[in-house]
Each structure stands twice: as C-alpha cells, then as structure tokens.
Design an enzyme around this catalytic site. Structure first.
Site, PDB file in Angstrom:
ATOM      1  NE  ARG A 144       6.329 -11.786  11.831  1.00 45.68           N
ATOM      2  CZ  ARG A 144       6.302 -11.393  13.095  1.00 45.68           C
ATOM      3  NH1 ARG A 144       5.466 -11.953  13.929  1.00 45.68           N
ATOM      4  NH2 ARG A 144       7.082 -10.425  13.515  1.00 45.68           N
ATOM      5  CB  ILE A 145      10.871 -11.875   6.606  1.00 41.88           C
ATOM      6  CG1 ILE A 145       9.699 -10.910   6.816  1.00 41.88           C
ATOM      7  CG2 ILE A 145      11.535 -11.625   5.261  1.00 41.88           C
ATOM      8  CD1 ILE A 145      10.096  -9.451   6.937  1.00 41.88           C
ATOM      9  CB  ALA A 159      16.220  -6.576   8.190  1.00 41.44           C
ATOM     10  NE  ARG A 160      12.801  -1.038  10.469  1.00 35.10           N
ATOM     11  CZ  ARG A 160      11.813  -1.501   9.701  1.00 35.10           C
ATOM     12  NH1 ARG A 160      12.078  -1.992   8.511  1.00 35.10           N
ATOM     13  NH2 ARG A 160      10.555  -1.448  10.119  1.00 35.10           N
ATOM     14  CG  ASP A 216      13.736  -2.421   0.487  1.00 34.00           C
ATOM     15  OD1 ASP A 216      13.518  -1.626  -0.455  1.00 34.00           O
ATOM     16  OD2 ASP A 216      12.869  -2.747   1.321  1.00 34.00           O
ATOM     17  CD  GLU A 229      15.015   3.503   5.240  1.00 33.14           C
ATOM     18  OE1 GLU A 229      13.785   3.668   5.300  1.00 33.14           O
ATOM     19  OE2 GLU A 229      15.547   2.379   5.267  1.00 33.14           O
ATOM     20  CG  HIS A 281      11.902   0.892   3.816  1.00 35.11           C
ATOM     21  ND1 HIS A 281      12.342   1.311   5.049  1.00 35.11           N
ATOM     22  CD2 HIS A 281      11.172  -0.220   4.073  1.00 35.11           C
ATOM     23  CE1 HIS A 281      11.894   0.494   5.978  1.00 35.11           C
ATOM     24  NE2 HIS A 281      11.182  -0.439   5.407  1.00 35.11           N
ATOM     25  CB  ILE A 282       9.699  -0.676  -2.350  1.00 33.28           C
ATOM     26  CG1 ILE A 282      10.945  -1.258  -3.057  1.00 33.28           C
ATOM     27  CG2 ILE A 282       9.575   0.821  -2.586  1.00 33.28           C
ATOM     28  CD1 ILE A 282      10.893  -1.182  -4.574  1.00 33.28           C
ATOM     29  CB  ALA A 321       6.210  -4.252   3.244  1.00 33.35           C
TER      30      ALA A 321
HETATM   31  P1  NAD Z   1      10.384 -11.799  13.225  1.00 33.96           P
HETATM   32  O1  NAD Z   1      10.325 -11.190  14.557  1.00 33.96           O
HETATM   33  O2  NAD Z   1       9.312 -12.736  12.782  1.00 33.96           O
HETATM   34  O3  NAD Z   1      11.779 -12.563  13.031  1.00 33.96           O
HETATM   35  C1  NAD Z   1      13.014 -12.037  13.420  1.00 33.96           C
HETATM   36  C2  NAD Z   1      13.875 -13.207  13.873  1.00 33.96           C
HETATM   37  O4  NAD Z   1      15.211 -12.756  14.072  1.00 33.96           O
HETATM   38  C3  NAD Z   1      13.434 -13.796  15.217  1.00 33.96           C
HETATM   39  O5  NAD Z   1      13.260 -15.186  15.067  1.00 33.96           O
HETATM   40  C4  NAD Z   1      14.595 -13.478  16.164  1.00 33.96           C
HETATM   41  O6  NAD Z   1      14.773 -14.464  17.154  1.00 33.96           O
HETATM   42  C5  NAD Z   1      15.748 -13.426  15.213  1.00 33.96           C
HETATM   43  N1  NAD Z   1      16.898 -12.649  15.678  1.00 33.96           N
HETATM   44  C6  NAD Z   1      16.912 -11.518  16.420  1.00 33.96           C
HETATM   45  N2  NAD Z   1      18.182 -11.092  16.589  1.00 33.96           N
HETATM   46  C7  NAD Z   1      18.982 -11.986  15.946  1.00 33.96           C
HETATM   47  C8  NAD Z   1      20.382 -12.083  15.770  1.00 33.96           C
HETATM   48  N3  NAD Z   1      21.213 -11.161  16.257  1.00 33.96           N
HETATM   49  N4  NAD Z   1      20.864 -13.129  15.066  1.00 33.96           N
HETATM   50  C9  NAD Z   1      20.057 -14.062  14.531  1.00 33.96           C
HETATM   51  N5  NAD Z   1      18.693 -14.012  14.664  1.00 33.96           N
HETATM   52  C10 NAD Z   1      18.186 -12.977  15.359  1.00 33.96           C
HETATM   53  O7  NAD Z   1      10.515 -10.559  12.200  1.00 33.96           O
HETATM   54  P2  NAD Z   1      10.132 -10.529  10.656  1.00 33.96           P
HETATM   55  O8  NAD Z   1       8.682 -10.234  10.500  1.00 33.96           O
HETATM   56  O9  NAD Z   1      10.719 -11.720   9.972  1.00 33.96           O
HETATM   57  O10 NAD Z   1      10.920  -9.209  10.203  1.00 33.96           O
HETATM   58  C11 NAD Z   1      12.350  -9.170  10.145  1.00 33.96           C
HETATM   59  C12 NAD Z   1      12.833  -7.782   9.802  1.00 33.96           C
HETATM   60  O11 NAD Z   1      12.294  -7.337   8.576  1.00 33.96           O
HETATM   61  C13 NAD Z   1      12.451  -6.698  10.811  1.00 33.96           C
HETATM   62  O12 NAD Z   1      13.597  -5.898  11.061  1.00 33.96           O
HETATM   63  C14 NAD Z   1      11.485  -5.840  10.112  1.00 33.96           C
HETATM   64  O13 NAD Z   1      11.534  -4.517  10.574  1.00 33.96           O
HETATM   65  C15 NAD Z   1      11.976  -5.969   8.686  1.00 33.96           C
HETATM   66  N6  NAD Z   1      10.929  -5.618   7.728  1.00 33.96           N
HETATM   67  C16 NAD Z   1      11.293  -4.903   6.618  1.00 33.96           C
HETATM   68  C17 NAD Z   1      10.333  -4.539   5.686  1.00 33.96           C
HETATM   69  C18 NAD Z   1      10.681  -3.762   4.455  1.00 33.96           C
HETATM   70  O14 NAD Z   1       9.832  -3.058   3.930  1.00 33.96           O
HETATM   71  N7  NAD Z   1      11.885  -3.864   3.952  1.00 33.96           N
HETATM   72  C19 NAD Z   1       8.992  -4.899   5.891  1.00 33.96           C
HETATM   73  C20 NAD Z   1       8.653  -5.673   7.003  1.00 33.96           C
HETATM   74  C21 NAD Z   1       9.642  -6.023   7.920  1.00 33.96           C
END
Ligand code: NAD
Length: 586
Positions: free
Chosen positions: A154-155, A234-235, A259, A264, A282-283, A285
């Site tokens: 998604r992101i 991401a994390r 971020d 944390e 971690h902002i 979102a």
């Molecule tokens: P999502 O599940 O929609 O997409 C993740 C994608 O990564 C999937 O398509 C998956 O197949 C792919 N993937 C998994 N392992 C992989 C690898 N080793 N190599 C390549 N691709 C790989 O998730 P999303 O909603 O896009 O979120 C992504 C990340 O963002 C998550 O870790 C989430 O925790 C983080 N996030 C951070 C914040 C923030 O405040 N900074 C907020 C929301 C989400």
C-alpha cells in the site's frame, strides 16, 4: 438478555475525537490510558471491545481475561502488539485499518527525501542561529534521479506515484511483482542488489517479519552509491543501525532519513544526532487526516461487529441458513443419507453443524457435512445451522485423498473401467505420469498397479463434462471393489495395509477455489476425494430440531441459535485445543 445492554468499549490510547464521537452514538466508551498488563487484565472482563494503537500490548493473558470481548480494534496498521492467534482461538475478531495511513506515510517519506536533498533542517537551524549560508547549502534535484522502492504494498505504491510526479525513475523490489503490475504502475521490477546499485534514493516499505530483520545490513549498504540516501519509514529493525552509522561516518552514504528505530524512543542515539541524518519520532502516519480516518474506520468496524445480533453464535461463526441455499461439493451416498435421516429423526438434534463457505451472498458451499445437509433437505427441514468459514484467512486447507482399490485383479478392474462412457485409459511411463496429470487438460486421474504399471485416465470426448466422467469412473470401481482413502501414493506401501489392493487411483490436487466453482456450477466431485482441515471446528452443538423445523422467520431462528450458544458458553461447555476444535457439549 445482552441485546438490552449497551456494549462497552475500552479505548487505551488517544483516539481522534471523530472516532470517539462516532463510537459514543452506539456504545459506552471508557478511555483509560497507560495501563499495565495487570491493570488491563483486571478491567477487560467488563468490555465487549478494546481499541488500541501501537503501544498497548494485548497479550494472551489479556485476551483470555476478556470474557465478553468480541473485537479488538487497532487504529492503524501494524498488529505486532496484539496476540492475533490467541484472539482467533477465542473467536475474537481483530481489525485494523491499513488503508487509512498509507498516503500519510508516503508523504512523510518524501518529506524526509526533500529534507535531505535540500538540507532543510540545516538551513533552518543555521538561519535561526542568524546565519545566511546560501552557498554552502546547495542541494540536489530529484528530477531524473532513480528511486528504489523495497516493498510494493500500500505505502510503496503511493511512494511510486509521488516519485513519478517528481519525474523520478522508479525501481521496485517486491516478491511476485508480475510484469503486468509493474507495467500498470509504470515501475521497473528489479532484484535487490541491482536496485541498491542503481538507486539515488532507497526507501523501505516492507513489514518487520523475522526474515526481514536486518534486510539492509553492511553488505547491502556497501552496494549503494556514496551519493545515495536511505529512507526508512517502515520499521527500525529492518536496518542494521550500526552498519548504517559506519557507512555515514565512512562517507559511503550521503544521508539517511529515519522515522523509525530499533528501540523507540532511541534517546540520544548517534544516528539521531548525526549531521547527515534527518530523524523524526515515528510520525509517518501522524497527520490529522490519517488519524481521523483511522479512528473513524476502526469505530465503524467495531460498531458493525458489536451490532451483529448474533453475538455468541457469531463468535463461533454459526448461522441459521435456508437449506436450499446450501449446496454440496461432493456426491453423497444414498445409503448414508438414509441412515442419517433415521438418526436425526430419532435424536431430534443436529449434532455437528456442516462447515460451509459463503461463496456468493446467501449461497453456501459445504466443505464438510454434505450428507447431513442432504438428510435435512430430504426430511423437509427448511433451515440448518452451519459454521461459516473464510477460506481467505489461511486457516482452511484442502488435501486430496487417493483411493486404494481392492478386488480380484487389475485386469478385471481395467476391463470394467474401459466401459465407462467418455473415459480413455492409456498405459504411460510410471516415472512422469504425475506430470501428465498436472499438465494435460483432459487428464482426470491415474491408476498405479501393484506390478508397477501406470495408466492415465482421460476424457476422450471434448463434449463430455470431465467431472461427469470422473464421477462415473469412481462410482464404477466403488460398486466393484473395496475402496479405502489414503494420502500415500506408493502402491507397495499400501500392500501392507490392504493385502488385496490391485490399484491406486491418484487424483489431482484441487484448490479450494476449484471446489467452490464446481459446486457453484451445480456439479460435484466424487465422494471421498476432498479432505478439508478446518481450524476451530464447532462440534456437538446438539441443536434441537423443532426450532429449525418450525414455521418461523430466519431472524427468530438466528436469535434462538444465539441463545443456545450463549447458554453453552456460559456453562463453559467450550473447549479450545491447539488446532482449535470447539466442542460445545461433552
Ligand atoms: P503492505 O503489507 O501493504 O506492503 C508490504 C509489501 O512488502 C508487501 O507487498 C510484501 O509482499 C512486501 N515485502 C515483504 N517482505 C519483502 C522483502 N523482503 N522484500 C521486498 N518486498 C517485501 O504494507 P504497508 O501498509 O505498505 O506498510 C509497509 C510498512 O510500513 C510496514 O512495516 C508498516 O509497519 C510500516 N508503517 C509505518 C508507519 C509509520 O508511522 N512510519 C505507519 C504505517 C505503516
């Protein structure tokens, strides 16, 4: 009864006011922040729903204490703080709202990229210190540069769109990125080393699963251009922070936008203090819109679940449905149906509800319990209690049984099968017959004989439905010899268990979708080929039949079922096993 009581929802972290207001229209809301695990465990029995963000740890102890809990809502994406499998085993739904924050995180990713590319934090800091360092703060442009996106979910997709807006070339690393998808999004699929070598900006958008810990380590950083930026929204655990620090200090990387951190808050971690790092707490979102949307989405999902009239029954996915909306996917044996009809009439109860999938709205395909359903239909009982499972949630698996056929001789069986209309049997090399079954579209099954020969069974006439031929074939040998179901495909091993075995019939591995489509077409597979494993089976419901028989509306019967199940739950006639089988009476 529970319907009169207003449901109570516990919110343990700040939730946007819009979501709270929506909740209060329907339920009683208590906000209690900063609870310890013990405190949460002590108060959770009072609540029907729990809403958290990322800080509250919803452990199995909390979940087990939540005797009334029907749903746990996460206002956000990551479920790392919730013991989801413990919740599932207790029939508690877990909901999140992954779509509401993607745009915010993608925009923040670009905030970090631009901050690095144009030295924004440094420019601001020096101006506030009274300096005008116009010449020193020359940045780099994004137009024409390459961005490497790791994780195209998604992101990642939102980031790709924004990058295209900036005129960047987009490389994507993502398992199973189909060429069509890449074309659609205007991005180029790329393996990880190549992406790291080519990208001017590398940005991470993958979840923190065990296999992704340290995804970007020393070796990966060494592949990156010294002029490149690394962005992590991401994390924290995805990046080896020590290796990143070394790369920045050694001039092997131009900068990093972070971020998220392994720990944390990270305190005064050298990365946070590093002059070439732009750090945010971690902002990603944390926008007004994302937080409002997440709060509204989770409020709506929680309300929807709490409003379902079938509280207790719903928890165990039990429903009353019209018998004529429930179709089998396999043939039933008329003798078994007769026997079951007699037993049902004598006992006056439905012992085990059939397990079904809702294939289309109000159209159910039986995975297990076709004989029971057929008995109900023949007895003229208008409604039946079913357990509705969702094959998409990964818990349901399907195996194909093979048939060990015992009888006088293979020759006799062979002669019999040659008479089945539409069937052609041809001897083939035994070594690769399984490949022929998989690859030949008209292949139905194959037979292995005890003297090592192999025969492929095919449809010999294009106008005949292959399923009709398969059913006729199985019916023919079932009437001829003794048939035992087995998962073994080594005919010699079978000899020990079935001394009179003359052949083993091996069928293709059907998928759940195949099975549903067959049933939806009004066709069925032969009996005894599919074997579904369903976690959380409800057994020994012992629902009295008079209600199902009665001339009452479906809603009334649904309420009756709810009461039956609530009573059994209250009497604690429920047992959960590791592969959760739910037993309602012992
Ligand atoms: P999502 O599940 O929609 O997409 C993740 C994608 O990564 C999937 O398509 C998956 O197949 C792919 N993937 C998994 N392992 C992989 C690898 N080793 N190599 C390549 N691709 C790989 O998730 P999303 O909603 O896009 O979120 C992504 C990340 O963002 C998550 O870790 C989430 O925790 C983080 N996030 C951070 C914040 C923030 O405040 N900074 C907020 C929301 C989400």
């Amino acid at each position: 009864m529970s319907e009169q009581r207003r449901p109570r929802v516990l919110v343990t972290e700040p939730l946007d006011e819009a979501g709270l207001a929506r909740l209060r229209q329907h339920v009683d809301v208590d906000e209690r922040f900063d609870l310890s695990e013990e405190e949460l465990e002590a108060i959770i029995p009072e609540y029907d729903a729990l809403i958290v963000r990322s800080r509250t740890r919803v452990t199995s102890r909390v979940i087990e204490a939540g005797k009334r809990l029907r749903v746990i809502g996460r206002a956000g994406v990551g479920l790392d703080n919730i013991d989801v499998s413990a919740a599932r085993a207790m029939g508690i739904e877990v909901r999140n709202c992954p779509d509401t924050t993607s745009v915010a995180v993608a925009e923040h990713t670009f905030a970090l990229i631009l901050a690095l590319a144009r030295h924004i934090p440094e420019a601001d800091r020096t101006m506030k210190a009274g300096r005008w360092e116009k010449r020193r703060l020359k940045g780099v442009s994004l137009r024409g540069k390459t961005i490497g996106i790791i994780g195209f979910g998604r992101i990642g997709r939102q980031v790709a769109r924004l990058a295209q807006g900036f005129g960047m070339r987009v490389l994507v690393n993502q398992p199973r990125l189909t060429p069509e998808l890449a074309l659609e999004a205007g991005v180029t699929p790329c393996d990880l080393p190549e992406l790291l070598r080519q990208a001017d900006v590398v940005t991470l958008h993958v979840p923190l699963r065990p296999e992704n810990v340290g995804l970007i380590g020393r070796d990966e950083l060494a592949l990156m251009k010294p002029s490149a930026f690394l962005i992590n929204t991401a994390r924290g655990g995805l990046v080896d922070e020590e290796a990143l620090l070394d790369a920045l200090n050694g001039g092997r990387l131009a900068g990093a936008g972070l971020d998220v951190f392994a720990q944390e808050p990270p305190g005064d971690h050298p990365l946070v203090c590093h002059p070439r790092v732009v750090a945010t707490p971690h902002i990603g979102a944390s926008t007004v819109e994302a937080q409002r949307d997440a709060a509204l989405s989770i409020a709506d999902q929680v309300i929807e679940i709490l409003k379902r009239p079938t509280q207790a029954a719903g928890v165990l996915s039990l429903q009353v449905v019209p018998v004529d909306r429930v179709v089998p996917h396999e043939a039933t044996d008329p003798k078994h149906v007769e026997r079951l009809k007699a037993a049902i009439e004598e006992q006056g109860v439905l012992v085990n509800p059939p397990v079904v999938v809702e294939h289309r709205r109000d159209f159910y395909v039986v995975l297990d319990g076709a004989t029971r359903t057929e008995a109900f239909r023949q007895l003229g009982i208008p409604h039946i209690v079913v357990q509705v499972v969702d094959p998409a949630d990964g818990g349901v698996t399907l195996h194909t049984w093979h048939h060990a056929i015992s009888g006088p001789s293979w020759e006799a069986l062979h002669a019999l099968l040659e008479d089945v209309p539409g069937l052609r049997l041809s001897e083939q090399p035994a070594g690769d017959i399984h490949v022929r079954l998989r690859d030949q579209t008209n292949a139905l099954a194959y037979f292995l004989t005890t003297d090592g020969r192999a025969f492929l069974a095919e449809v010999n006439d294009e106008s005949t439905d292959p399923l009709d031929v398969l059913n006729a074939t199985v019916a023919r040998y079932t009437a001829w010899g003794d048939v035992a179901r087995t998962l073994i495909t080594d005919v010699h091993r079978l000899k020990a268990a079935y001394p009179r075995v003359v052949a083993l019939a091996v069928f293709p591995q059907f998928s759940i979708r195949d099975v549903l489509e067959i049933a939806a077409r009004g066709k069925h597979l032969p009996q005894g080929i599919t074997r579904f494993i369903v976690p959380g089976r409800v057994l020994r419901l012992n629902a009295p039949l008079e209600i199902l028989w009665a001339n009452q509306p479906l809603g009334a019967k649904q309420r009756w079922l709810d009461e039956v199940v609530q009573e059994k739950l209250a009497l604690r006639r429920v047992r959960y096993y590791q592969e959760p089988v739910v037993i309602l009476e012992e």
